[in-house]
Design an enzyme around this catalytic site. Structure first.
Site, mmCIF file in Angstrom:
data_model
loop_
_atom_site.group_PDB
_atom_site.id
_atom_site.type_symbol
_atom_site.label_atom_id
_atom_site.label_comp_id
_atom_site.label_asym_id
_atom_site.label_seq_id
_atom_site.Cartn_x
_atom_site.Cartn_y
_atom_site.Cartn_z
ATOM 1 N N LEU A 94 0.856 -1.186 0.000
ATOM 2 C CA LEU A 94 0.000 0.000 0.000
ATOM 3 C C LEU A 94 0.896 1.242 0.000
ATOM 4 C CD1 LEU A 94 -2.540 -1.211 2.710
ATOM 5 C CD2 LEU A 94 -2.931 -1.014 0.235
ATOM 6 N N ASP A 140 -8.085 -15.115 13.093
ATOM 7 C CA ASP A 140 -7.026 -14.218 13.574
ATOM 8 C C ASP A 140 -7.275 -12.755 13.213
ATOM 9 O OD1 ASP A 140 -4.517 -13.719 14.782
ATOM 10 O OD2 ASP A 140 -3.524 -13.759 12.837
ATOM 11 N N GLU A 142 -7.694 -2.242 9.547
ATOM 12 C CA GLU A 142 -7.179 -0.885 9.325
ATOM 13 C C GLU A 142 -8.053 -0.118 8.350
ATOM 14 O OE1 GLU A 142 -2.898 -0.653 8.493
ATOM 15 O OE2 GLU A 142 -2.598 -2.528 9.583
HETATM 16 N N1 LIG Z 1 0.057 -4.999 1.409
HETATM 17 C C1 LIG Z 1 0.505 -4.302 2.442
HETATM 18 N N2 LIG Z 1 1.054 -3.087 2.246
HETATM 19 C C2 LIG Z 1 1.532 -2.366 3.270
HETATM 20 N N3 LIG Z 1 1.505 -2.767 4.536
HETATM 21 C C3 LIG Z 1 0.966 -3.968 4.800
HETATM 22 C C4 LIG Z 1 0.439 -4.793 3.780
HETATM 23 N N4 LIG Z 1 -0.029 -5.915 4.344
HETATM 24 C C5 LIG Z 1 0.201 -5.800 5.658
HETATM 25 N N5 LIG Z 1 0.795 -4.632 5.950
HETATM 26 C C6 LIG Z 1 1.206 -4.111 7.250
HETATM 27 O O1 LIG Z 1 2.133 -4.973 7.834
HETATM 28 C C7 LIG Z 1 1.726 -5.290 9.139
HETATM 29 C C8 LIG Z 1 2.083 -6.709 9.431
HETATM 30 O O2 LIG Z 1 1.546 -7.531 8.448
HETATM 31 P P1 LIG Z 1 0.738 -8.804 8.824
HETATM 32 O O3 LIG Z 1 -0.348 -8.414 9.748
HETATM 33 O O4 LIG Z 1 0.363 -9.488 7.574
HETATM 34 O O5 LIG Z 1 1.849 -9.641 9.575
HETATM 35 P P2 LIG Z 1 1.754 -10.476 10.882
HETATM 36 O O6 LIG Z 1 3.129 -10.947 11.162
HETATM 37 O O7 LIG Z 1 0.706 -11.483 10.729
HETATM 38 O O8 LIG Z 1 1.302 -9.453 11.975
HETATM 39 P P3 LIG Z 1 0.494 -9.791 13.270
HETATM 40 O O9 LIG Z 1 1.194 -10.919 13.903
HETATM 41 O O10 LIG Z 1 0.539 -8.529 14.025
HETATM 42 O O11 LIG Z 1 -0.874 -10.188 12.835
HETATM 43 C C9 LIG Z 1 0.219 -5.061 9.198
HETATM 44 O O12 LIG Z 1 -0.185 -4.577 10.407
HETATM 45 C C10 LIG Z 1 -0.006 -4.018 8.124
HETATM 46 O O13 LIG Z 1 -0.057 -2.725 8.670
HETATM 47 MN MN LIG Z 2 -1.149 -12.020 11.509
#
Ligand SMILES: Nc1ncnc2c1ncn2[C@@H]1O[C@H](COP(=O)(O)OP(=O)(O)OP(=O)(O)O)[C@@H](O)[C@H]1O
Ligand SMILES: [Mn+2]
Length: 546
Positions: free
Chosen positions: A346, A412, A417
């Site tokens: 994004l 989960d 956001e």
């Molecule tokens: N396509 C994207 N572009 C930009 N930022 C992103 C995108 N996808 C996810 N994020 C950001 O990256 C962060 C972490 O990604 P994600 O939630 O997929 O990982 P996670 O390791 O599963 O995190 P959590 O354990 O906190 O759930 C998200 O909170 C989001 O703000």
């Molecule tokens: Mn996650």
């Protein structure tokens, strides 16, 4: 006498020699005429058929041909599995049985019919509702009016709230811009990208094939993920394969201990688009060379230090994160190629800040504690009175997300956001879907609790769900078709058949839940179940087409 004996034995010997030579020649001839069959370990019949299918033409042939994985792909991962990832030759070539050929033909016909269903779905009026032109304030980023050269920002684009873009030519349809920028410029208050987005094919094709110029760890979050950059300044969020497609999550594992799945990120993008939401950033599959495309190019020293060679010679790494970043949980190439999902990034937070919202139906993330919503049957009536759920579309937007999560069994969803610029009046970003599609043999009714407790759903969503339950637009079939356009489909179908079957079973549960709500509503005269987001179109020709 002796002479006659010798003569006879010589004749016998000569005949034996001739017979032996003849038999050898016959054997050689027969073995040469038998076609060479591959010596791979046998694949499940479904897998083989789908791999064959992937070689036939279909809508995204161009993407698939560009994303052809390197030849000679591999065997033997750290867990001792053996799998041939891509057979260059069709096993059928040169002499398959009629049965096998028919099986392949049936699969091709099925995929063709599924693709037609998907096309019909996307052509349906419910996916092509008339939309008023988008007001200036409803674009996330905008073109900055031309100013004096000296006043121009050195940034290439800016957030709409900061005044706009540098260059008037910059808009989402401009041919001169890289697809990732067109994607950013196309984000509005209500969706990440338009229906039948002309930019989508090139956007996904590029993140699946472009040279990776940088790979660094993404900070934050609990599991390993990388940010990859491309020569045209585009970026993607990389999540590696940790689990085989047909493996089900262990039933003794709590949802918060589950692995993230690369194919779930990809499948979530497809399902979200099929539901008509368009709130998941485009995600595609890619085979990444862990040495050439990560280890050798990373500037992330901490990441580089975690690379090692496994006992069977595969290259593995584990990175740094708060869970599953250790030698025991390393991700490994076979021996170099690693499957992964790449999601388009994004716009940077400095240009488009986002707000994170705690889900009112968040789970306790504890093995023993229950959350409030699990014990209070009337929990939703409080939420309905609480901002931002008491106004606008926030509650039905949340229910949309709940339906997506129930269909793909994602437990989960602790947060979601939104783009700060749009305040409370905007769509919800459906990010982080890695823990979806873990189990197909079990549904998780608790995910649907918000719908059951609130009994509220958008009319357009409800109508699309009903459409997806009809045989001519069947949810499992259109998902199969949509996923077949991903580059990794050539390796194996993104979702195993039982996961596709689960979608249709779960869709029925969602529709039954809405029906039960409607019956209750008739009995006790509570608030209407259907939120009428199509009211303004009631008198238009659109309704006649439904
Ligand atoms: N396509 C994207 N572009 C930009 N930022 C992103 C995108 N996808 C996810 N994020 C950001 O990256 C962060 C972490 O990604 P994600 O939630 O997929 O990982 P996670 O390791 O599963 O995190 P959590 O354990 O906190 O759930 C998200 O909170 C989001 O703000
Ligand atoms: Mn996650």
């Amino acid at each position: 006498m002796a002479w006659r004996m010798r003569h006879r034995s010589r004749t016998i010997c000569l005949s034996l020699v001739f017979i032996t030579i003849f038999l050898h020649l016959l054997l050689a001839f027969v073995s040469l005429s038998i076609p060479r069959l591959p010596c791979d370990s046998p694949l499940p019949p479904g897998t083989r058929a789908f791999r064959d299918l992937a070689r036939f033409n279909h809508t995204s042939e161009s993407i698939n041909s560009l994303a052809e994985p390197p030849p000679g792909v591999l065997e033997g991962d750290a867990r001792g599995h053996r799998e041939t990832v891509v057979d260059k030759e069709l096993p059928a070539r040169g002499g398959t049985t009629v049965g096998m050929r028919r099986h392949g033909a049936n699969q091709t016909e099925r995929l063709e019919s599924d693709l037609l269903k998907l096309k019909a779905l996307f052509d349906h009026p419910l996916y092509n509702m008339p939309k008023p032109s988008i007001p200036e304030d409803d674009w996330l980023l905008k073109v900055k009016p031309k100013g004096k050269q000296s006043e121009r920002s050195s940034l290439m684009w800016v957030s709409a709230s900061q005044g706009g873009y540098d260059d008037v030519q910059w808009n989402s349809s401009s041919e001169s811009h890289p697809p990732w920028l067109r994607f950013h410029l196309g984000i509005t208050r209500w969706e990440l990208y338009p229906h039948l987005d002309p930019n989508m094919e090139l956007l996904t094709q590029q993140i699946a094939t472009q040279r990776i110029v940088s790979a660094v760890q993404k900070s934050g979050g609990t599991q390993l993920k990388l940010v990859m950059s491309f020569p045209n300044y585009g970026q993607a969020l990389f999540k590696p394969m940790k689990q085989e497609r047909d493996e089900e999550t262990n039933y003794n594992l709590y949802y918060f201990s589950d692995f993230e799945r690369h194919n779930a990120e990809i499948a979530a993008f497809h399902l979200d688009r099929i539901l008509g939401y368009r709130r998941v950033p485009p995600a595609v599959g890619r085979l990444v060379d862990v040495v050439k495309e990560i280890k050798d190019i990373t500037t992330d020293r901490k990441l580089a230090k975690t690379f090692f060679s496994s006992p069977v010679g595969n290259v593995c790494f584990y990175g740094l994160c708060s869970y599953y970043c250790s030698t025991e949980h390393a991700v490994c190439g076979r021996p170099l190629n690693l499957e992964a999902s790449l999601a388009v990034m994004l716009p940077d937070l400095s240009l488009a800040p986002r707000r994170s919202w705690r889900s009112p139906w968040r789970r306790s993330y504890s093995r023993s504690k229950l959350a409030k919503w699990e014990t209070e049957p009337d929990y939703c009536s409080t939420i309905k009175k609480t901002a931002p759920y008491n106004k606008g579309t926030r509650l039905v937007d949340f229910i949309d997300l709940v339906i997506l999560d129930f269909l793909m069994s994602n437990m989960d969803r602790h947060h979601y956001e939104t783009f700060e610029k749009f305040g409370n009046n905007t769509f919800l970003l459906h990010l982080d879907n890695g823990r979806a599609f873990g189990r197909h043999s079990k549904d998780e009714p608790s995910i649907l609790t918000p719908l059951r407790q609130c009994c509220r759903i958008r009319r357009s969503t409800w109508l699309r769900l009903r459409l997806l339950s009809l045989p001519q637009y069947h949810i499992s079939d259109v998902m199969r078709a949509s996923l077949s356009t991903d580059p990794l489909h050539k390796v194996a179908p993104l979702l195993a058949e039982p996961h596709l079957a689960a979608l249709s079973r779960r869709l029925k549960t969602v529709l039954d839940t809405v029906s039960r709500c409607q019956e209750q509503q008739k009995e006790d005269g509570r608030e209407k179940v259907i939120y009428d987001d199509l009211d303004s179109l009631r008198n238009s020709t659109f309704f006649a087409g439904l």
